[in-house]
Design an enzyme around this catalytic site. Structure first.
Site, short mmCIF file in Angstrom:
data_model
loop_
_atom_site.label_atom_id
_atom_site.label_comp_id
_atom_site.label_asym_id
_atom_site.label_seq_id
_atom_site.Cartn_x
_atom_site.Cartn_y
_atom_site.Cartn_z
N GLY A 141 0.84 -1.06 -0.11
CA GLY A 141 -0.03 -0.04 -0.02
C GLY A 141 0.86 1.07 -0.22
O GLY A 141 1.87 1.29 -0.61
N CYS A 142 0.38 2.12 0.53
CA CYS A 142 1.22 3.48 0.77
C CYS A 142 2.64 3.33 1.38
O CYS A 142 2.80 3.00 2.32
CB CYS A 142 0.34 4.58 1.28
SG CYS A 142 1.24 5.97 1.90
N PHE A 143 3.43 3.71 0.52
CA PHE A 143 4.89 3.57 1.13
C PHE A 143 5.14 4.34 2.61
O PHE A 143 6.19 3.94 3.09
CB PHE A 143 5.70 3.62 0.03
CG PHE A 143 5.91 5.03 -0.89
CD1 PHE A 143 5.54 6.20 -0.13
CD2 PHE A 143 6.36 4.88 -2.26
CE1 PHE A 143 5.50 7.53 -1.08
CE2 PHE A 143 6.32 6.02 -3.07
CZ PHE A 143 5.87 7.33 -2.48
#
Length: 185
Positions: free
Chosen positions: A19-21
């Site tokens: 997902g979002c880093f």
């Protein structure tokens, strides 16, 4: 007098998309034995993509973190156990409110030994999640570091809304679940 023998720490690298880093970076920066974490993009078709291009979903890249670690301190298996605990590997192309192929779940290996370990852990995750895991397992290719403002984002912006609610929850879950793997420094 004998000179001390200096041994260089052996470093290994794995690339993970959960997902979002910002979330995955914040967690892995707290893992004992992790030497460096870099947010970036991989396994897409565009050379040197910009964040806006990746978010547009047309580059094919996943948001990832490259994790450099000392396997004498933390094993790849342990890192992958953390990885599967801090994101939803059963959600195709999304994590929570973050939707798009760039948020897909992926393990991007750097050599065959990593692939073998990842296959084992992925099979265990499939059993634990009743065959619903959608995590891709591929060699890392076409990696590009994310822009500098994405690096260490949570550490620099803990009060930002997304960080305060989404990233902090993932960090807290890691700290509660993996106390034995938490850095002491």
């Amino acid at each position: 007098m004998n000179s001390p023998v200096l041994t260089a720490s052996v470093s290994e690298r794995i690339t993970l998309g959960g997902g979002c880093f910002w979330c995955t970076e914040a967690v892995f920066e707290r893992v004992r034995g992790v030497q460096h974490v870099e947010s970036g993009y991989c396994n897409g078709d565009v050379l040197q993509p910009a964040y806006e291009q990746v978010c547009g979903g047309k580059t094919g890249h996943a948001e990832v973190v490259r994790v450099d670690f000392d396997p004498a301190v933390v094993s790849l298996r342990e890192l992958l156990e953390v990885f599967f605990a801090i994101h939803d590997p059963t959600s195709l192309n999304r994590q929570g409110a973050d939707v798009g192929t760039q948020y897909r779940s992926g393990i991007y290996f750097h050599h065959e030994t990593q692939e073998a370990v990842a296959r084992e852990v992925l099979a265990e995750a499939q059993v634990a999640h009743r065959g619903q895991v959608v995590t891709e397992l591929l060699p890392e290719r076409n990696y590009w570091p994310a822009e500098s403002y994405h690096q260490h984002y949570y550490a620099r912006n803990p009060e930002q809304g997304y960080c305060a609610f989404v990233v902090a929850a993932k960090v807290d879950k890691f700290l509660a679940t993996f106390a034995r793997l938490t850095r002491s420094d």
